[in-house]
Design a protein around this motif. Structure first.
Motif, mmCIF file in Angstrom:
data_model
loop_
_atom_site.group_PDB
_atom_site.id
_atom_site.type_symbol
_atom_site.label_atom_id
_atom_site.label_comp_id
_atom_site.label_asym_id
_atom_site.label_seq_id
_atom_site.Cartn_x
_atom_site.Cartn_y
_atom_site.Cartn_z
ATOM 1 N N CYS A 42 0.853 -1.183 0.000
ATOM 2 C CA CYS A 42 0.000 0.000 0.000
ATOM 3 C C CYS A 42 0.894 1.240 0.000
ATOM 4 C CB CYS A 42 -0.893 -0.007 1.244
ATOM 5 S SG CYS A 42 -1.789 1.532 1.500
ATOM 6 N N HIS A 44 0.072 4.108 0.975
ATOM 7 C CA HIS A 44 -0.261 4.962 2.125
ATOM 8 C C HIS A 44 0.403 4.444 3.403
ATOM 9 C CE1 HIS A 44 -3.112 6.966 -0.473
ATOM 10 N NE2 HIS A 44 -3.701 5.818 -0.728
ATOM 11 N N CYS A 45 0.155 3.159 3.730
ATOM 12 C CA CYS A 45 0.625 2.627 5.018
ATOM 13 C C CYS A 45 1.801 1.664 4.871
ATOM 14 C CB CYS A 45 -0.522 1.946 5.761
ATOM 15 S SG CYS A 45 -1.113 0.436 4.966
ATOM 16 N N CYS A 67 -7.632 0.277 0.940
ATOM 17 C CA CYS A 67 -6.571 -0.586 1.462
ATOM 18 C C CYS A 67 -7.132 -1.428 2.603
ATOM 19 C CB CYS A 67 -5.400 0.259 1.937
ATOM 20 S SG CYS A 67 -4.181 -0.687 2.875
ATOM 21 N N CYS A 70 -5.092 0.103 6.039
ATOM 22 C CA CYS A 70 -5.326 1.435 6.607
ATOM 23 C C CYS A 70 -6.666 2.040 6.201
ATOM 24 C CB CYS A 70 -4.186 2.378 6.220
ATOM 25 S SG CYS A 70 -4.078 2.689 4.445
HETATM 26 ZN ZN LIG Z 1 -2.790 1.022 3.463
#
Ligand SMILES: [Zn+2]
Length: 139
Positions: A42, A44-45, A67, A70
């Motif tokens: 991911c 983002h995380c 996701c 997250c």
């Molecule tokens: Zn994520």
């Protein structure tokens, strides 16, 4: 049923998975990130994607474009690129058939797709992509 019929089903399905890899290239190449060894994760995380999350299109639909780790939204562009690559590979196998030109055509198609999206994002085409396209075009 000739040899071409199963190919018209198998090649586009492989195309979906290669489209998933195209997404990795589109994201990582402009950022100068390594794209061979690092597993899909991911953005983002950083959560590493599981087997189910790596299934093209279906995983995006199953997790409702978010996701699993997250809950951040995953762009609809990911399944769109996967579908585009699958459709383009279908058109290649339909037009070319099981000849020696098929593999270079598929590689070139995906390389051009990756190039188009990197160009769209950054208004630049990385040199490595030029070299790859040149080699495949010569093939
Ligand atoms: Zn994520």
């Amino acid at each position: 049923m000739g040899v071409i019929e199963p190919l018209r089903i198998i090649i586009p399905i492989i195309g979906l998975f290669v489209g998933s890899f195209a997404n990795v290239l589109i994201y990582r190449i402009p950022r100068g990130e390594e794209w061979v060894v690092t597993p899909s994760h991911c953005v983002h995380c950083g959560k590493r994607l599981g087997v189910l999350e790596l299934i093209p299109v279906l995983s995006w639909l199953a997790f409702r474009g978010k996701c699993h780790g997250c809950g951040e939204k995953i762009s609809v562009r990911y399944p769109v690129v996967e579908i585009l690559n699958g459709v383009l590979w279908y058109l290649c196998v339909r037009a070319i058939g099981p000849t020696a030109f098929l593999t270079p055509a598929l590689l070139l198609t995906t390389a051009l797709l990756v190039t188009a999206f990197i160009d769209w994002d950054t208004q630049e085409i990385p040199n490595g992509v030029h070299v790859f396209i040149l080699i495949v075009a010569v093939l």
